[in-house]
Design a protein around this motif. Structure first.
Motif, mmCIF file in Angstrom:
data_model
loop_
_atom_site.group_PDB
_atom_site.id
_atom_site.type_symbol
_atom_site.label_atom_id
_atom_site.label_comp_id
_atom_site.label_asym_id
_atom_site.label_seq_id
_atom_site.Cartn_x
_atom_site.Cartn_y
_atom_site.Cartn_z
ATOM 1 N N SER A 1 0.836 -1.203 0.000
ATOM 2 C CA SER A 1 0.000 0.000 0.000
ATOM 3 C C SER A 1 0.874 1.259 0.000
ATOM 4 O O SER A 1 0.441 2.300 -0.470
ATOM 5 C CB SER A 1 -0.939 -0.015 1.202
ATOM 6 N N MET A 2 2.096 1.157 0.509
ATOM 7 C CA MET A 2 3.012 2.307 0.466
ATOM 8 C C MET A 2 3.435 2.621 -0.966
ATOM 9 O O MET A 2 3.835 3.732 -1.264
ATOM 10 C CB MET A 2 4.246 2.028 1.323
ATOM 11 N N ALA A 3 3.332 1.626 -1.856
ATOM 12 C CA ALA A 3 3.671 1.821 -3.261
ATOM 13 C C ALA A 3 2.424 2.077 -4.105
ATOM 14 O O ALA A 3 2.485 2.070 -5.324
ATOM 15 C CB ALA A 3 4.418 0.602 -3.795
ATOM 16 N N GLY A 4 1.276 2.256 -3.443
ATOM 17 C CA GLY A 4 0.051 2.568 -4.158
ATOM 18 C C GLY A 4 -0.814 1.365 -4.502
ATOM 19 O O GLY A 4 -1.826 1.506 -5.176
ATOM 20 N N VAL A 5 -0.426 0.172 -4.053
ATOM 21 C CA VAL A 5 -1.223 -1.032 -4.303
ATOM 22 C C VAL A 5 -1.948 -1.360 -3.009
ATOM 23 O O VAL A 5 -1.398 -1.979 -2.111
ATOM 24 C CB VAL A 5 -0.331 -2.220 -4.749
ATOM 25 N N GLY A 6 -3.210 -0.944 -2.918
ATOM 26 C CA GLY A 6 -3.961 -1.112 -1.675
ATOM 27 C C GLY A 6 -4.545 -2.491 -1.474
ATOM 28 O O GLY A 6 -4.724 -2.939 -0.347
ATOM 29 N N SER A 7 -4.843 -3.198 -2.571
ATOM 30 C CA SER A 7 -5.418 -4.533 -2.440
ATOM 31 C C SER A 7 -5.071 -5.365 -3.665
ATOM 32 O O SER A 7 -4.781 -4.833 -4.732
ATOM 33 C CB SER A 7 -6.936 -4.458 -2.268
ATOM 34 N N LEU A 8 -5.125 -6.680 -3.480
ATOM 35 C CA LEU A 8 -4.863 -7.624 -4.560
ATOM 36 C C LEU A 8 -6.069 -8.555 -4.689
ATOM 37 O O LEU A 8 -6.602 -9.019 -3.680
ATOM 38 C CB LEU A 8 -3.608 -8.457 -4.249
ATOM 39 N N PRO A 9 -6.508 -8.838 -5.907
ATOM 40 C CA PRO A 9 -7.675 -9.721 -6.063
ATOM 41 C C PRO A 9 -7.298 -11.182 -5.821
ATOM 42 O O PRO A 9 -6.196 -11.611 -6.166
ATOM 43 C CB PRO A 9 -8.078 -9.503 -7.521
ATOM 44 N N VAL A 10 -8.207 -11.918 -5.203
ATOM 45 C CA VAL A 10 -8.042 -13.360 -5.024
ATOM 46 C C VAL A 10 -9.351 -14.039 -5.427
ATOM 47 O O VAL A 10 -10.409 -13.426 -5.380
ATOM 48 C CB VAL A 10 -7.672 -13.749 -3.578
ATOM 49 N N SER A 11 -9.256 -15.284 -5.829
ATOM 50 C CA SER A 11 -10.459 -16.037 -6.182
ATOM 51 C C SER A 11 -10.312 -17.461 -5.679
ATOM 52 O O SER A 11 -9.210 -17.941 -5.428
ATOM 53 C CB SER A 11 -10.693 -16.017 -7.693
ATOM 54 N N GLY A 12 -11.464 -18.103 -5.527
ATOM 55 C CA GLY A 12 -11.467 -19.482 -5.079
ATOM 56 C C GLY A 12 -12.528 -20.269 -5.809
ATOM 57 O O GLY A 12 -13.484 -19.704 -6.351
ATOM 58 N N HIS A 13 -12.373 -21.568 -5.829
ATOM 59 C CA HIS A 13 -13.310 -22.432 -6.548
ATOM 60 C C HIS A 13 -13.583 -23.665 -5.701
ATOM 61 O O HIS A 13 -12.671 -24.234 -5.110
ATOM 62 C CB HIS A 13 -12.707 -22.839 -7.889
ATOM 63 N N GLY A 14 -14.853 -24.047 -5.652
ATOM 64 C CA GLY A 14 -15.233 -25.252 -4.924
ATOM 65 C C GLY A 14 -16.306 -26.003 -5.682
ATOM 66 O O GLY A 14 -17.084 -25.414 -6.428
ATOM 67 N N GLN A 15 -16.335 -27.306 -5.483
ATOM 68 C CA GLN A 15 -17.311 -28.139 -6.184
ATOM 69 C C GLN A 15 -17.789 -29.230 -5.248
ATOM 70 O O GLN A 15 -17.014 -29.776 -4.463
ATOM 71 C CB GLN A 15 -16.667 -28.765 -7.422
ATOM 72 N N ALA A 16 -19.078 -29.545 -5.321
ATOM 73 C CA ALA A 16 -19.659 -30.660 -4.577
ATOM 74 C C ALA A 16 -20.465 -31.500 -5.543
ATOM 75 O O ALA A 16 -21.176 -30.969 -6.406
ATOM 76 C CB ALA A 16 -20.552 -30.145 -3.451
ATOM 77 N N ASN A 17 -20.328 -32.804 -5.415
ATOM 78 C CA ASN A 17 -21.085 -33.740 -6.248
ATOM 79 C C ASN A 17 -22.023 -34.530 -5.351
ATOM 80 O O ASN A 17 -21.609 -35.060 -4.316
ATOM 81 C CB ASN A 17 -20.142 -34.698 -6.983
ATOM 82 N N LEU A 18 -23.276 -34.621 -5.755
ATOM 83 C CA LEU A 18 -24.254 -35.386 -4.989
ATOM 84 C C LEU A 18 -24.114 -36.866 -5.325
ATOM 85 O O LEU A 18 -24.253 -37.267 -6.481
ATOM 86 C CB LEU A 18 -25.675 -34.923 -5.325
ATOM 87 N N LEU A 19 -23.823 -37.657 -4.314
ATOM 88 C CA LEU A 19 -23.739 -39.105 -4.447
ATOM 89 C C LEU A 19 -24.602 -39.707 -3.352
ATOM 90 O O LEU A 19 -24.688 -39.156 -2.252
ATOM 91 C CB LEU A 19 -22.291 -39.583 -4.277
ATOM 92 N N HIS A 20 -25.226 -40.826 -3.617
ATOM 93 C CA HIS A 20 -25.965 -41.505 -2.559
ATOM 94 C C HIS A 20 -25.752 -43.006 -2.660
ATOM 95 O O HIS A 20 -25.530 -43.546 -3.734
ATOM 96 C CB HIS A 20 -27.466 -41.143 -2.589
ATOM 97 N N GLY A 21 -25.751 -43.648 -1.532
ATOM 98 C CA GLY A 21 -25.534 -45.077 -1.454
ATOM 99 C C GLY A 21 -25.101 -45.412 -0.044
ATOM 100 O O GLY A 21 -24.761 -44.529 0.747
ATOM 101 N N VAL A 22 -25.057 -46.670 0.282
ATOM 102 C CA VAL A 22 -24.684 -47.076 1.636
ATOM 103 C C VAL A 22 -23.173 -47.193 1.756
ATOM 104 O O VAL A 22 -22.538 -46.487 2.532
ATOM 105 C CB VAL A 22 -25.379 -48.404 2.022
ATOM 106 N N LEU A 23 -22.558 -48.078 0.997
ATOM 107 C CA LEU A 23 -21.106 -48.237 1.057
ATOM 108 C C LEU A 23 -20.417 -47.627 -0.160
ATOM 109 O O LEU A 23 -19.301 -47.150 -0.059
ATOM 110 C CB LEU A 23 -20.740 -49.720 1.168
#
Length: 164
Positions: free
Chosen positions: A135-157
């Protein structure tokens, strides 16, 4: 003319040789220069490492929030489809609302997409890292991103047929 030029050059050479002969005034001057320049450069490099590490931590947090939002959305199963057709799938409106609510509680923004017939939920998070020293050099913030995924599965074992 050339004889007088040679004599003048010789006199200048003799004067300079007497003036700088054996004085040793420049001994160690390079070591002092290196010490003066190296310390601030190392300090500057250390400060940049603080912001680079902070951005990496913020990106890791964005990934974690996206994964948890996808998991929250995966809990919104369409009960009518399960009871009527026996099909396990997420209710798109409820799942999107659950993921957006999780993102809002975490203080970030993001997008939710549901695909694969309601069996795959993807969340992308956009956030910023507030810099400490850049920020002393004029860069106050940096962008970040994230990614997540969930898959629906069903069954006993193991997941049941047609679930993958």
């Amino acid at each position: 003319m050339t004889r007088s030029l040679k004599a003048a050059a010789s006199r200048v050479r003799d004067i300079l040789a007497r003036r700088y002969a054996g004085t040793g005034d420049d001994q160690g001057s390079m070591a002092i220069f290196v010490a003066i320049v190296t310390v601030p450069l190392l300090l500057l490099g250390g400060l940049l490492v603080v912001d680079a590490t902070g951005k990496l931590r913020a990106a890791g947090r964005a990934d974690a929030v996206a994964i948890e939002a996808a998991r929250a959305a995966a809990q919104a199963i369409d009960g009518a489809a399960v009871l009527g057709e026996g099909k396990v799938a997420a209710d798109p409106a409820t799942a999107t609302a659950a993921a957006q609510a999780y993102l809002a509680r975490a203080g970030v923004t993001g997008t939710v997409s549901i695909g694969g017939g309601g069996k795959r939920i993807e969340v992308t998070v956009a956030d910023t890292y507030a810099t400490k020293f850049l920020s002393m050099a004029g860069v106050g913030s940096l962008p970040v991103s994230g990614h997540g995924q969930a898959n629906l599965l069903h069954g006993v074992l193991t997941p049941q047929e047609g679930n993958q």
